[in-house]
Design a protein around this motif. Structure first.
Motif, PDB file in Angstrom:
ATOM      1  N   SER A   1       0.840  -1.201   0.000  1.00 53.12           N
ATOM      2  CA  SER A   1       0.000   0.000   0.000  1.00 53.12           C
ATOM      3  C   SER A   1       0.872   1.247   0.000  1.00 53.12           C
ATOM      4  N   PRO A   2       0.378   2.309  -0.589  1.00 51.95           N
ATOM      5  CA  PRO A   2       1.151   3.558  -0.626  1.00 51.95           C
ATOM      6  C   PRO A   2       1.149   4.238   0.744  1.00 51.95           C
ATOM      7  N   PRO A   3       2.089   5.140   0.949  1.00 49.23           N
ATOM      8  CA  PRO A   3       2.089   5.891   2.209  1.00 49.23           C
ATOM      9  C   PRO A   3       0.890   6.840   2.284  1.00 49.23           C
ATOM     10  N   GLU A   4       0.569   7.247   3.484  1.00 45.81           N
ATOM     11  CA  GLU A   4      -0.534   8.185   3.695  1.00 45.81           C
ATOM     12  C   GLU A   4      -0.261   9.515   3.007  1.00 45.81           C
ATOM     13  N   ILE A   5      -1.314  10.114   2.471  1.00 44.56           N
ATOM     14  CA  ILE A   5      -1.228  11.456   1.887  1.00 44.56           C
ATOM     15  C   ILE A   5      -1.649  12.420   3.007  1.00 44.56           C
ATOM     16  N   PRO A   6      -0.724  13.220   3.526  1.00 39.70           N
ATOM     17  CA  PRO A   6      -1.043  14.046   4.701  1.00 39.70           C
ATOM     18  C   PRO A   6      -2.149  15.069   4.450  1.00 39.70           C
ATOM     19  N   ILE A   7      -2.147  15.686   3.266  1.00 37.34           N
ATOM     20  CA  ILE A   7      -3.127  16.729   2.989  1.00 37.34           C
ATOM     21  C   ILE A   7      -3.385  16.784   1.484  1.00 37.34           C
ATOM     22  N   LEU A   8      -4.663  16.958   1.143  1.00 40.84           N
ATOM     23  CA  LEU A   8      -5.060  17.076  -0.262  1.00 40.84           C
ATOM     24  C   LEU A   8      -6.064  18.227  -0.342  1.00 40.84           C
ATOM     25  N   LYS A   9      -5.610  19.353  -0.862  1.00 41.20           N
ATOM     26  CA  LYS A   9      -6.459  20.542  -0.937  1.00 41.20           C
ATOM     27  C   LYS A   9      -7.527  20.375  -2.015  1.00 41.20           C
ATOM     28  N   GLN A  10      -8.574  21.176  -1.929  1.00 42.88           N
ATOM     29  CA  GLN A  10      -9.694  21.108  -2.861  1.00 42.88           C
ATOM     30  C   GLN A  10      -9.185  21.277  -4.296  1.00 42.88           C
ATOM     31  N   GLY A  11      -9.562  20.329  -5.180  1.00 44.69           N
ATOM     32  CA  GLY A  11      -9.149  20.370  -6.583  1.00 44.69           C
ATOM     33  C   GLY A  11      -7.786  19.756  -6.846  1.00 44.69           C
ATOM     34  N   GLN A  12      -7.038  19.431  -5.814  1.00 47.22           N
ATOM     35  CA  GLN A  12      -5.699  18.869  -5.977  1.00 47.22           C
ATOM     36  C   GLN A  12      -5.792  17.378  -6.297  1.00 47.22           C
ATOM     37  N   THR A  13      -4.882  16.920  -7.163  1.00 47.95           N
ATOM     38  CA  THR A  13      -4.818  15.518  -7.572  1.00 47.95           C
ATOM     39  C   THR A  13      -3.426  14.973  -7.283  1.00 47.95           C
ATOM     40  N   THR A  14      -3.371  13.698  -6.907  1.00 41.71           N
ATOM     41  CA  THR A  14      -2.093  13.032  -6.711  1.00 41.71           C
ATOM     42  C   THR A  14      -2.207  11.610  -7.235  1.00 41.71           C
ATOM     43  N   SER A  15      -1.084  11.004  -7.529  1.00 37.49           N
ATOM     44  CA  SER A  15      -1.057   9.616  -8.000  1.00 37.49           C
ATOM     45  C   SER A  15      -0.334   8.750  -6.986  1.00 37.49           C
ATOM     46  N   ILE A  16      -0.855   7.543  -6.811  1.00 36.57           N
ATOM     47  CA  ILE A  16      -0.237   6.575  -5.918  1.00 36.57           C
ATOM     48  C   ILE A  16      -0.101   5.250  -6.663  1.00 36.57           C
ATOM     49  N   PHE A  17       0.778   4.391  -6.178  1.00 42.29           N
ATOM     50  CA  PHE A  17       0.952   3.062  -6.762  1.00 42.29           C
ATOM     51  C   PHE A  17       0.618   2.011  -5.718  1.00 42.29           C
ATOM     52  N   ILE A  18      -0.099   0.987  -6.157  1.00 39.89           N
ATOM     53  CA  ILE A  18      -0.463  -0.142  -5.310  1.00 39.89           C
ATOM     54  C   ILE A  18       0.131  -1.387  -5.942  1.00 39.89           C
ATOM     55  N   GLY A  19       0.775  -2.213  -5.149  1.00 42.54           N
ATOM     56  CA  GLY A  19       1.325  -3.474  -5.632  1.00 42.54           C
ATOM     57  C   GLY A  19       0.563  -4.641  -5.032  1.00 42.54           C
ATOM     58  N   LEU A  20       0.117  -5.556  -5.892  1.00 42.25           N
ATOM     59  CA  LEU A  20      -0.633  -6.719  -5.440  1.00 42.25           C
ATOM     60  C   LEU A  20      -0.028  -7.982  -6.024  1.00 42.25           C
ATOM     61  N   THR A  21       0.153  -8.991  -5.201  1.00 42.01           N
ATOM     62  CA  THR A  21       0.484 -10.320  -5.696  1.00 42.01           C
ATOM     63  C   THR A  21      -0.619 -11.228  -5.186  1.00 42.01           C
ATOM     64  N   PHE A  22      -1.365 -11.814  -6.118  1.00 37.61           N
ATOM     65  CA  PHE A  22      -2.479 -12.671  -5.742  1.00 37.61           C
ATOM     66  C   PHE A  22      -1.986 -14.061  -5.395  1.00 37.61           C
ATOM     67  N   ALA A  23      -2.763 -14.766  -4.574  1.00 33.19           N
ATOM     68  CA  ALA A  23      -2.368 -16.066  -4.052  1.00 33.19           C
ATOM     69  C   ALA A  23      -2.099 -17.076  -5.160  1.00 33.19           C
ATOM     70  N   SER A  24      -2.790 -16.956  -6.274  1.00 32.47           N
ATOM     71  CA  SER A  24      -2.547 -17.854  -7.404  1.00 32.47           C
ATOM     72  C   SER A  24      -3.028 -17.190  -8.679  1.00 32.47           C
ATOM     73  N   ALA A  25      -2.546 -17.696  -9.795  1.00 30.02           N
ATOM     74  CA  ALA A  25      -2.980 -17.196 -11.097  1.00 30.02           C
ATOM     75  C   ALA A  25      -4.283 -17.906 -11.471  1.00 30.02           C
ATOM     76  N   THR A  26      -5.039 -17.312 -12.340  1.00 27.36           N
ATOM     77  CA  THR A  26      -6.284 -17.910 -12.794  1.00 27.36           C
ATOM     78  C   THR A  26      -6.515 -17.553 -14.251  1.00 27.36           C
ATOM     79  N   ASP A  27      -7.318 -18.366 -14.921  1.00 31.19           N
ATOM     80  CA  ASP A  27      -7.708 -18.057 -16.292  1.00 31.19           C
ATOM     81  C   ASP A  27      -9.188 -17.673 -16.344  1.00 31.19           C
ATOM     82  N   ARG A  28      -9.765 -17.394 -15.182  1.00 30.90           N
ATOM     83  CA  ARG A  28     -11.180 -17.012 -15.113  1.00 30.90           C
ATOM     84  C   ARG A  28     -11.286 -15.531 -14.770  1.00 30.90           C
ATOM     85  N   ASP A  29     -11.927 -14.780 -15.629  1.00 32.76           N
ATOM     86  CA  ASP A  29     -12.057 -13.339 -15.439  1.00 32.76           C
ATOM     87  C   ASP A  29     -12.911 -13.037 -14.212  1.00 32.76           C
TER      88      ASP A  29
END
Length: 145
Positions: free
Chosen positions: A58-86
């Motif tokens: 998970s990304p670190p906390e964003i301390p403050i986000l003013k009205q209209g302000q945008t930021t980008s974060i990255f999330i990394g996930l590794t799932f328990a197993s691969a699947t071929d089912r959507d």
């Protein structure tokens, strides 16, 4: 970009169950208010054959986000197993701030779980198709009684 982000987060980019997401967060409050302590918190819990993440970055906390302000974060996930089912892989999160909490579900599609597409010529594709056997084939037969 996926490979670089996975490596930065300490995930294995060669693992087909690894997904890196770039999320854009925007303060869209209409009262000119500021959001404080914006964070993404992973929630566990699955059922009905759903595959949950075995590892979440998970990304670190964003301390403050003013009205209209945008930021980008990255999330990394590794799932328990691969699947071929959507739709069978699911990560649940809460987006929390000083204004409350909102649940979010992330269901990567099969296309997002695949590595970069393999480029091949039309003749290579045709040759590969002739070598396939199995469920892609359609056979019709007429039976009279």
């Amino acid at each position: 970009k996926r490979t670089k982000e996975a490596q930065v987060m300490g995930l294995d980019p060669a693992n087909p169950s690894t997904v890196c997401l770039e999320v854009h967060i925007e303060n869209m409050r209409t009262d000119a208010g500021t959001l404080r302590h914006v964070r993404l918190v992973h929630r566990g819990g699955t059922g009905n054959g759903i595959i949950a993440p075995s590892r979440v970055i998970s990304p670190p906390e964003i301390p403050i986000l003013k009205q209209g302000q945008t930021t980008s974060i990255f999330i990394g996930l590794t799932f328990a197993s691969a699947t071929d089912r959507d739709g069978m892989v699911l990560a649940k999160f809460d987006i929390k701030s000083d204004r409350g909490s909102s649940p979010v579900e992330i269901r990567p599609s099969l296309g997002e779980l695949l590595d970069s597409p393999n480029s091949m010529s039309q003749s290579e594709f045709d040759k590969a198709c002739t070598e396939l056997q199995g469920i892609h084939q359609r056979i019709t037969s007429v039976v009279s009684v």
